[in-house]
Design an enzyme around this catalytic site. Structure first.
Site, PDB file in Angstrom:
ATOM      1  N   SER A  77       0.793  -1.234   0.000  1.00  0.00           N
ATOM      2  CA  SER A  77       0.000   0.000   0.000  1.00  0.00           C
ATOM      3  C   SER A  77       0.824   1.282   0.000  1.00  0.00           C
ATOM      4  CB  SER A  77      -0.966   0.002   1.184  1.00  0.00           C
ATOM      5  OG  SER A  77      -2.062  -0.850   0.907  1.00  0.00           O
ATOM      6  N   LYS A 215       2.908   6.806   4.763  1.00  0.00           N
ATOM      7  CA  LYS A 215       1.991   5.764   4.295  1.00  0.00           C
ATOM      8  C   LYS A 215       2.525   4.409   4.716  1.00  0.00           C
ATOM      9  CE  LYS A 215      -1.588   4.065   2.414  1.00  0.00           C
ATOM     10  NZ  LYS A 215      -1.523   3.042   3.479  1.00  0.00           N
ATOM     11  N   THR A 216       1.618   3.600   5.264  1.00  0.00           N
ATOM     12  CA  THR A 216       1.960   2.224   5.618  1.00  0.00           C
ATOM     13  C   THR A 216       1.736   1.300   4.428  1.00  0.00           C
ATOM     14  OG1 THR A 216      -0.295   1.878   6.413  1.00  0.00           O
ATOM     15  CG2 THR A 216       1.367   2.487   8.064  1.00  0.00           C
TER      16      THR A 216
END
Length: 274
Positions: A77, A215-216
């Site tokens: 992701s 963002k992970t």
């Protein structure tokens, strides 16, 4: 009387100077962190991950587990950053508020099972939204922009709505750093407004003196382990640092674990306060 006036003027001069110095000290940029002096061993007790931090003013880079930092893995992701840039650039979505409507299919996380905008999909890491956007972008335009940005191995052969999800596309932590530096500096080959929008929807935390963007990404469990990412940049008192964390975890989704480790390191060195 004249002597008293002179004394009062001198005192006033020093008082004004003192106040000015005090105000100036509050707006001074943060004292630069010596990245060469960083130690993060306690955050990786089994050496199961890597952490890279680059000071964008000095150009100095710290890396823990340098060999792993060179290894390419699926971005999962974290690719939503790139996907958002391309989607906005080619008008697959017009802005961060464009809604895509939930199709009624129950998915892994409850907060995915509703309508979403680009902004809420970034915050909640909504896979189906980005899959729809990737299909709207199409293979030709997707490949063109990955090539233009030299994003990882640029391999989208895993399918237009799957290639970044533990599939054909791979990127290393060092390559993430280069990509994110380009986004922070707005030197990537996208419109300035597009880059500003994506940076805005990446904001994770804001304090009085810092903003954290990130963002992970998570691979899901494979052989009992999930690989997690947390990538982004932090700007403290105007001083920017880019980071990339990648680690293995027994948790089903390792992205939150990578974020927790990153926040711990950033707190240790006063780059964030909470």
């Amino acid at each position: 009387m004249k002597k008293q006036s002179i004394v009062m003027l001198i005192m006033l001069f020093f008082m004004v100077g003192s106040v000015a110095a005090s105000c100036a000290s509050k707006i001074q940029p943060a004292e630069a962190l010596d990245v060469a002096a960083i130690s993060v061993d306690e955050f990786f007790p089994k050496s199961e991950g890597t952490f890279v931090l680059k000071d964008l003013e000095s150009g100095k880079i710290f890396s823990y587990n340098n060999e792993r930092a060179k290894e390419q893995r699926a971005p999962n992701s974290t690719f939503k950053i790139m996907n958002s840039l391309i989607g906005l650039q080619v008008k697959a979505v017009k802005d961060e508020y464009e809604i895509k409507y939930w199709d009624g299919t129950k998915r892994t996380l409850d907060n995915w099972n509703q309508d979403h905008t680009l902004g809420s999909s970034m915050r909640n890491s909504v896979v189906w939204y980005y899959q729809e956007m990737a299909r709207d972008i199409g293979e030709g335009r997707m490949q063109e922009w990955l090539d233009r940005c030299s994003y990882g191995n640029r391999d989208i052969s895993g399918g237009i709505d799957r290639f970044w999800l533990s599939s054909s596309l791979k990127i290393s932590p060092f390559e993430q750093i280069d990509f994110l530096e380009g986004l922070y500096r707005e030197t990537l080959p996208f419109d300035k407004g597009v880059m500003k929008t994506v940076k805005r929807i990446m904001i994770q935390q804001e304090g009085d003196e810092y903003i954290l963007y990130g963002k992970t990404g998570s691979s899901g469990l494979e052989d009992g382990l999930s690989t997690g990412w947390f990538v982004g940049f932090v700007v403290i008192k105007g001083h920017p640092y880019v980071f990339a964390t990648n680690l293995d975890s027994q948790e089903e989704f390792a992205g939150p674990a990578a974020k927790k480790v990153t926040i711990g390191i950033l707190r240790k060195y006063n780059l964030v306060t909470r």
